[in-house]
Every structure is written in structure tokens, then in C-alpha cells.
Design an enzyme around this catalytic site. Structure first.
Site, mmCIF file in Angstrom:
data_model
loop_
_atom_site.group_PDB
_atom_site.id
_atom_site.type_symbol
_atom_site.label_atom_id
_atom_site.label_comp_id
_atom_site.label_asym_id
_atom_site.label_seq_id
_atom_site.Cartn_x
_atom_site.Cartn_y
_atom_site.Cartn_z
ATOM 1 N N CYS A 98 0.973 -1.075 0.162
ATOM 2 C CA CYS A 98 0.005 -0.047 0.169
ATOM 3 C C CYS A 98 0.736 1.211 0.162
ATOM 4 C CB CYS A 98 -0.899 -0.125 0.998
ATOM 5 S SG CYS A 98 -2.081 1.576 1.608
ATOM 6 N N CYS A 102 -4.204 6.996 -1.485
ATOM 7 C CA CYS A 102 -5.610 6.962 -2.120
ATOM 8 C C CYS A 102 -6.730 7.300 -1.184
ATOM 9 C CB CYS A 102 -5.670 5.584 -2.462
ATOM 10 S SG CYS A 102 -4.216 4.786 -3.338
ATOM 11 N N THR A 183 -4.189 4.415 7.612
ATOM 12 C CA THR A 183 -3.152 3.727 6.859
ATOM 13 C C THR A 183 -2.214 5.092 6.376
ATOM 14 O OG1 THR A 183 -4.394 2.244 5.723
ATOM 15 C CG2 THR A 183 -2.514 2.913 4.444
ATOM 16 N N GLU A 246 -0.301 0.986 9.564
ATOM 17 C CA GLU A 246 -1.716 1.573 10.065
ATOM 18 C C GLU A 246 -1.500 2.180 11.365
ATOM 19 O OE1 GLU A 246 -2.353 -0.057 6.616
ATOM 20 O OE2 GLU A 246 -1.586 -1.451 8.173
ATOM 21 N N HIS A 281 -13.434 4.990 -3.362
ATOM 22 C CA HIS A 281 -12.482 4.363 -2.803
ATOM 23 C C HIS A 281 -12.871 2.645 -3.086
ATOM 24 C CE1 HIS A 281 -8.818 4.092 -0.406
ATOM 25 N NE2 HIS A 281 -9.381 3.386 0.161
ATOM 26 N N TYR A 285 -9.831 0.136 -5.659
ATOM 27 C CA TYR A 285 -9.068 -1.311 -5.179
ATOM 28 C C TYR A 285 -8.939 -2.141 -6.721
ATOM 29 C CZ TYR A 285 -9.303 -0.937 -0.159
ATOM 30 O OH TYR A 285 -9.208 -0.586 1.242
ATOM 31 N N CYS A 288 -4.958 -0.490 -7.231
ATOM 32 C CA CYS A 288 -3.754 -0.791 -6.403
ATOM 33 C C CYS A 288 -3.530 -2.711 -6.140
ATOM 34 C CB CYS A 288 -3.865 -0.226 -5.021
ATOM 35 S SG CYS A 288 -5.355 -0.610 -3.960
ATOM 36 N N GLU A 430 -6.871 -5.899 4.145
ATOM 37 C CA GLU A 430 -7.326 -4.549 3.512
ATOM 38 C C GLU A 430 -8.346 -5.009 2.551
ATOM 39 O OE1 GLU A 430 -5.524 -1.286 1.055
ATOM 40 O OE2 GLU A 430 -4.745 -1.067 3.146
#
Length: 486
Positions: A98, A102, A183, A246, A281, A285, A288, A430
Site C-alpha cells: 500500500c 489513495c 493507513t 496503520e 475508494h 481497489y 492498487c 485490507e
């Protein structure tokens, strides 16, 4: 725009209050558990200056009339949504983890829509803040998730489980509470707090959206643990350079001036913010995660070659299946982005149904890809001695006969990390809970799908008569076809 070097240097200028394993960290940029996450964010800056990726990693901003990093950019044209996913896939493949910007990017765009709907001077305050963000090229930590406590209770019944306004002053508001699963918070510049659920009348104190520096007085960060994270920075890390992180962010009566408060108690715009952010969001996904999965597929393919089984038909079938599932996720993200519509504010929004279908598949397909990677890697990925043992002057030669080359050992470590080590947090956990758990996608799909249109199509093709008030356009086509040639 910042370079990777200037980004890392900027973090040293902050007076961040960060705790790791019960100890205050003076310089996060040198801590072995934090530095790999900083490296992943630094990649977002490096790509903006890389001739191969500059066009993808930057965009022209109408606000500041200059090129900006795409992670601070508004989706002012449909192609921006597609390029976002393409950039995310490149970065996912480059870092294998990650890269932590984002949520901030999607939050910026969602809040642009929500403040425009709020009216008054909320939108002007937000735009003024966003112009500063674009000029300074800040990393924005989008802080949405509250602890929530007992899910059967509303925020007013357990206020300590939600970030909230505890005081309004002539100069601004005072915030108290916490945000979890944050994150990249420990290597961001600013925190953009947003409500984590739709609030009802009487819950206005919890409907707050505002921005503040990460080192604002009263802000404390506590780094979360990850599986095998003590390996970070060492030879057994799996991912030699990059990682995610995180943080739990605590807000102890943090003052935020009014010019940084964008929504305060406006329930309707806050609901818009949530809905818009969720779409952005969940589609993200599709960028990424396929990038990360490219790395895992590559590691599995490398191991099949090192094992001498790459020509076996069942091995090729498994690798093809892994690629097929990865491209399915990517295609859904691209579909949601391509079927975008323009909001009245000028920002483009993803198709909500496809965005939720994308995320719903992300909660399942990567788990199957990981299972196949574990199958192809073999059991040694879970039982192999340390790289230090393999390189030991006394026992190393004998172990190398058992384990094989450094190439095989390092590839096994990478698969291990992404399957159930520190790298599994962005790739697996995640995938399940980020941007809302599967139940959240089910609820949205249940509301968004045009069930009646599907029923009408089935009734028509079955030869059933139309119901009272039912549109008959397609039945007119049927009648025309029936009459043809008569």
C-alpha cells in the site's frame, strides 16, 4: 511538486507524537518499522518526476493553474478516474504494498462534492485549503474510521467511540476521540477527518469534516502491529524495501480553526460525502490490488521455474487463473471509472454499482490468488530458516543444499510476506475490510440495482403480460419483430 528526497526531509521537520511498542519515536524516517512505509509513499513522488510515468503521475490543476501530483488532483474529467487506476496499478506493482495516498485523494474529491452541496462558505474554505495542499504537495491522511465500540449502539449512546466536536469557539472547534486503521498517518503531512457513518438528527456533533496538521497539539499516534513486522528492514522481510503501516490516531481536545472546518453538523452533505467516498475508494481497489497481485503472481511464477515445474499443465492452469482473477478486479475498477457521470460541482463520479461490485470481488478473489500462490510456492515458504542461517559460515553450506539458491529463498520470503506476513495486511485484510466490509457492498447493491428492470425483462421474455403502469418500450420492439415479413 515535491521530490522523494524533499518528501522524506519534510517529515523530519514535523513535531510528530508517535509511539511504537510503548516508546516515543523521535525520527520516524529512521525507524525500521516506519521507514519502509515512508519509502512506499516516496515512490508516489518519484514517479511524478520520472519521464516514463510523469504524464500518468501528474495532472494539470485548474485551481493553481499548474501541474500537480495526481494524488492531490480533482477528477475534473472522466479520464482522470481511469488514469488514477492505471497509476495505482503501476505503483502497486512497483512497491508490492500500500502506498498510502489513495484515501486522501478519494476523500479530497468526495469532500469537494459534499461542500459544494452544503452551500454557504463551506466550499470556498475547502477550495482554499485544497489549493494550499496542491501547491505544497502534501500527503493527506484520510481519517474516516471510528472505533465504533458496540455496533448496536448509536454514537450518542457511546460518544467516546467516535470523533466528535466537544466545544465550538468563535475561532474554531475542539475535537476529541480517535480514528483507527489510519493507513499512512505516521508519514503524512495533514489529517482530513471525516465522519465514518451517516448521522441522524441529534448526532450533529459527530458530523464533522476538517483538516489539521499531523503534529497539531493534542494529536498522538500509535503504530499498529503487523504479522512478522519485526522483520522489516532485515533480510527476512520478504519485501526488501517497501511496506505499509496503520496507526491509531488519538485526539485529545484538538483545536481546529474555522478556516479548516469544512462541514460541521450538516447531515445531508455528510451523507453525500460518505456515499461519494465509498464509490471512489471501492473503485480504487481495482487499481492498487491488481498491482500488488502482479507481484505475487510474478513470485509464484519465478518459483515454478526454480522448482523446474513451469511446464506442468496444472501449474500453467493455476498461473493463468491467478492472472484471470487479477484482470477481473482491474476490469471492474476500470468499468466503474469509465461509466462515470459528472456532478454539478464539476467533479466526475464513478458508477456506484460497478464500484461496489469491484470491491465485493476484492473481498474474495485475492484470497483465491493467495491460495494458489501458496500451493505453487510449497511448504518451505512457512518453514524455511532465516537468511542469516543460510549465509552462516558454518551451517550455511549444508542449508543451501536443502533450501537452494538465494533467489529461491528470497522469492519464498516474498510469497510468505504477502500471504500471511506483514505484506498480507494491505493485500488480504485490507481487501476484506478496507472501504467497507462485504456487508456494506451488499447493502449498496441491494439499493442501487434496478431490480424492477430485471423483472420486467424476465416477464417480457417469458411471454407474461405487462403489469399496470409498466413501460412497454421493449414490447413495441417485440411487436415490430413479430410483424416483420408478415
Amino acid at each position: 511538486m515535491r521530490t522523494a528526497d524533499r518528501y522524506v526531509r519534510s517529515l523530519r521537520e514535523l513535531e510528530l507524537v508517535l509511539y511504537v511498542d510503548g516508546e516515543r519515536v523521535a525520527d520516524p524516517t529512521t525507524h525500521p518499522r516506519v521507514r519502509p512505509a515512508i519509502n512506499a509513499v516516496a515512490a508516489t513522488y518519484a514517479l511524478a518526476h520520472d519521464p516514463r510515468h510523469r504524464e500518468l503521475a501528474t495532472a494539470h490543476s485548474d485551481l493553481v493553474r499548474a501541474p500537480v501530483n495526481r494524488f492531490t488532483h480533482l477528477f475534473t474529467q472522466p479520464q482522470d478516474l481511469v488514469r488514477k487506476l492505471e497509476l495505482q496499478r503501476v505503483l502497486g506493482r512497483l512497491t508490492g504494498t500500500c502506498f498510502q495516498r489513495c484515501v486522501g485523494m478519494d476523500g479530497i474529491n468526495a469532500l469537494f462534492v459534499a461542500t459544494w452541496e452544503a452551500g454557504g462558505d463551506a466550499h470556498a474554505r475547502f477550495v482554499a485549503w485544497l489549493e494550499q495542499v496542491q501547491r505544497s504537495d502534501d500527503v493527506i491522511n484520510g481519517a474516516m474510521t471510528d472505533p465504533k465500540g458496540d455496533r448496536s449502539k448509536r454514537p450518542g449512546e457511546q460518544p467516546e467511540q467516535y470523533l466528535r466536536v466537544v466545544e465550538r469557539r468563535p475561532e474554531g472547534v475542539v475535537l476529541r476521540g480517535a480514528k483507527i486503521h489510519q493507513t499512512g498517518a505516521a508519514n503524512a503531512h495533514q489529517i482530513l477527518v471525516m465522519p465514518g457513518m451517516a448521522m441522524r438528527p441529534g448526532e450533529e456533533d459527530f458530523a464533522i469534516a476538517a483538516a489539521l496538521p499531523v503534529d497539531a497539539p493534542g494529536v498522538t499516534m500509535v503504530l499498529g502491529r503487523q504479522p512478522s513486522d519485526e522483520r522489516k528492514g532485515g533480510p527476512d522481510a520478504g519485501n526488501a524495501r517497501y511496506s505499509g503501516q496503520e496507526v491509531v490516531v488519538l485526539f485529545d481536545d484538538v483545536f481546529v480553526p474555522w478556516e479548516r472546518v469544512f462541514l460541521d453538523g450538516q447531515l445531508g452533505p455528510c451523507a453525500t460525502l460518505l456515499e461519494t467516498f465509498a464509490g471512489y475508494h471501492r473503485a480504487s481497489y481495482g487499481g492498487c490490488k491488481p498491482g500488488n497481485l502482479d507481484v505475487l503472481i510474478g513470485a509464484a511464477s519465478l518459483l515454478t521455474r526454480l522448482h523446474g515445474v513451469e511446464r506442468a499443465s496444472h501449474v500453467r492452469d493455476k498461473l493463468v487463473e491467478m492472472a484471470h482473477l487479477t484482470e477481473t478486479v482491474h476490469g471492474l475498477g476500470l468499468g466503474a471509472s469509465s461509466k462515470s457521470t459528472q456532478h454539478g460541482s464539476g467533479v466526475w463520479q464513478v458508477d456506484p454499482v460497478l464500484a461496489n461490485v469491484c470491491k465485493h470481488n476484492v473481498t474474495r478473489l485475492p484470497y483465491e490468488i493467495v491460495r494458489l500462490a501458496e500451493d505453487l510456492a510449497g511448504g518451505l515458504m512457512a518453514t524455511m530458516p532465516s537468511l542469516a542461517d543460510l549465509r552462516h559460515p558454518v551451517i550455511g553450506e549444508a542449508l543451501r543444499t536443502v533450501v537452494g539458491s538465494d533467489e529461491r529463498a528470497l522469492a519464498l520470503r516474498l510469497v510468505e510476506s504477502m500471504s500471511y506476513g506483514a505484506g498480507s495486511v494491505p493485500l488480504r485484510i485490507e481487501c476484506m475490510h478496507g472501504a467497507g466490509s462485504p456487508q456494506a457492498q451488499r447493502i449498496v447493491l441491494e439499493r442501487a440495482v434496478d431490480w424492477e428492470a430485471k423483472v420486467r425483462a424476465a416477464r417480457r421474455l417469458a411471454g407474461l403480460p405487462p403489469r399496470e403502469g409498466e413501460p412497454i418500450e421493449d414490447r413495441r420492439v417485440d411487436a415490430e419483430i413479430d410483424d416483420a415479413g408478415q
